[in-house]
Enzyme design. Structure first.
Site, mmCIF file in Angstrom:
data_model
loop_
_atom_site.group_PDB
_atom_site.id
_atom_site.type_symbol
_atom_site.label_atom_id
_atom_site.label_comp_id
_atom_site.label_asym_id
_atom_site.label_seq_id
_atom_site.Cartn_x
_atom_site.Cartn_y
_atom_site.Cartn_z
ATOM 1 N N LYS A 266 0.829 -1.215 0.000
ATOM 2 C CA LYS A 266 0.000 0.000 0.000
ATOM 3 C C LYS A 266 0.864 1.267 0.000
ATOM 4 C CE LYS A 266 -2.424 -0.899 3.769
ATOM 5 N NZ LYS A 266 -1.836 -2.171 4.207
ATOM 6 N N ARG B 296 -9.578 0.723 8.880
ATOM 7 C CA ARG B 296 -9.136 -0.653 9.119
ATOM 8 C C ARG B 296 -10.160 -1.451 9.905
ATOM 9 N NH1 ARG B 296 -3.122 0.138 8.896
ATOM 10 N NH2 ARG B 296 -2.036 -1.731 9.526
ATOM 11 N N ARG C 208 11.756 -6.412 4.945
ATOM 12 C CA ARG C 208 11.583 -4.953 4.811
ATOM 13 C C ARG C 208 12.505 -4.211 5.774
ATOM 14 N NH1 ARG C 208 5.640 -2.313 5.049
ATOM 15 N NH2 ARG C 208 5.653 -2.893 7.247
ATOM 16 N N ARG D 207 11.455 -2.405 11.232
ATOM 17 C CA ARG D 207 10.396 -1.921 12.113
ATOM 18 C C ARG D 207 10.117 -2.986 13.170
ATOM 19 N NH1 ARG D 207 5.358 0.028 8.507
ATOM 20 N NH2 ARG D 207 4.277 -1.091 10.141
ATOM 21 N N ARG E 35 -0.365 -9.358 13.318
ATOM 22 C CA ARG E 35 -0.933 -8.324 12.425
ATOM 23 C C ARG E 35 -1.813 -8.987 11.365
ATOM 24 N NH1 ARG E 35 4.165 -5.261 10.383
ATOM 25 N NH2 ARG E 35 2.725 -3.880 9.310
HETATM 26 P P1 AMP Z 1 0.841 0.205 9.309
HETATM 27 O O1 AMP Z 1 2.117 0.944 9.132
HETATM 28 O O2 AMP Z 1 -0.275 0.739 8.464
HETATM 29 O O3 AMP Z 1 0.995 -1.292 9.177
HETATM 30 O O4 AMP Z 1 0.364 0.488 10.831
HETATM 31 C C1 AMP Z 1 1.193 0.154 11.926
HETATM 32 C C2 AMP Z 1 0.333 -0.043 13.169
HETATM 33 O O5 AMP Z 1 -0.369 1.187 13.481
HETATM 34 C C3 AMP Z 1 -0.776 -1.083 13.034
HETATM 35 O O6 AMP Z 1 -0.295 -2.404 13.260
HETATM 36 C C4 AMP Z 1 -1.751 -0.613 14.119
HETATM 37 O O7 AMP Z 1 -1.287 -0.937 15.415
HETATM 38 C C5 AMP Z 1 -1.665 0.893 13.991
HETATM 39 N N1 AMP Z 1 -2.660 1.401 13.006
HETATM 40 C C6 AMP Z 1 -2.405 1.957 11.782
HETATM 41 N N2 AMP Z 1 -3.550 2.289 11.177
HETATM 42 C C7 AMP Z 1 -4.568 1.943 12.013
HETATM 43 C C8 AMP Z 1 -5.971 2.016 11.945
HETATM 44 N N3 AMP Z 1 -6.613 2.516 10.878
HETATM 45 N N4 AMP Z 1 -6.689 1.544 13.006
HETATM 46 C C9 AMP Z 1 -6.079 1.055 14.088
HETATM 47 N N5 AMP Z 1 -4.753 0.928 14.216
HETATM 48 C C10 AMP Z 1 -3.982 1.371 13.195
#
Ligand code: AMP
Length: 222
Positions: A13, A87, A126, A159, A170
């Protein structure tokens, strides 16, 4: 143009959002990036979000919705691409309601589909730059100098939530809470343009398919 990009962690994404915003002059609003910026600054929101993020769980809806609606409010009129938000179905409903209040709506939803094995390979390899956020991969997208960011020479990191145990969590979280968001948008196809893309392919191929579809949609709108 208001675009939502959906897909499991590791679907690409972030990479595809960057392609889209450059070509169509939109703003990239990534909930994960915004949360990580809060953590850099040590804000109150970051303290509340930290444990959820580090375990691979979702941050509570009320925190995320407030954070993202304020980012959307500040976005230029030309539009945005949402990455990582919504999400949960609740987040999607709240987004729709907030946009409807100003006579707006999500126009286009693009869903990137990818096999679980591909996700695990992508996320475990990554690496990212803690300074500028650029993303690399130990096999598929190496930096010019081993383990250093091409943009600013900062040492790359993995990360914390890309470690294999957290990745499994996740993915569980994605299947339980985020996949229903795909069905939510599919059920609204009379109002929203919804398209799926095979994101197991190389990033350039996925980009070309996305551009082809978006070009067609933009030419219809104009
Ligand atoms: P990402 O980089 O998009 O994978 O997000 C990293 C982490 O941020 C996720 O594993 C969640 O803990 C939190 N997070 C990001 N976006 C959301 C969302 N829309 N709702 C809830 N938690 C989120």
């Amino acid at each position: 143009m208001r675009v939502v990009l959906l897909g499991a962690p590791g679907a690409g994404k972030g990479t595809q959002c960057k392609n889209i915003i450059q070509k169509y002059d939109l703003v990239h609003l990534s909930s994960g990036d915004i949360l990580r910026q809060h953590r850099e600054k040590g804000t109150q929101l970051a303290n509340k979000a930290k444990d959820y993020m580090d375990s691979g769980a979702l941050v509570p809806d009320e925190l995320i919705v407030e954070m993202m609606l304020s980012a959307i409010n500040e976005a230029p009129k030309a539009g945005f691409v949402l990455d990582g938000f919504p999400r949960t179905v609740n987040q999607a409903v709240e987004l729709d309601e907030a946009l409807a209040a100003t006579g707006e709506k999500v126009d286009i939803v693009l869903n990137l589909t990818v096999h679980e094995q591909v996700i695990i390979e992508r996320l475990s390899g990554r690496r990212s730059c803690p300074k500028c956020g650029a993303v690399y991969h130990v096999v598929n997208l190496k930096p010019k100098v081993d383990n250093l960011c091409d943009n600013d020479g900062t040492e790359l990191i993995q990360r914390p939530d890309d470690n294999p145990d957290v990745v499994k969590n996740r993915l569980r979280t994605y299947h339980r809470q985020s996949k229903p968001v795909v069905d939510y948008y599919k059920s609204r196809q009379t109002e929203i343009q919804f398209y799926e893309f095979n994101a197991n392919e190389a990033a350039e191929k996925v980009r070309d398919s996305l551009f082809e579809k978006l070009d067609a949609l933009v030419s219809v709108q104009n």
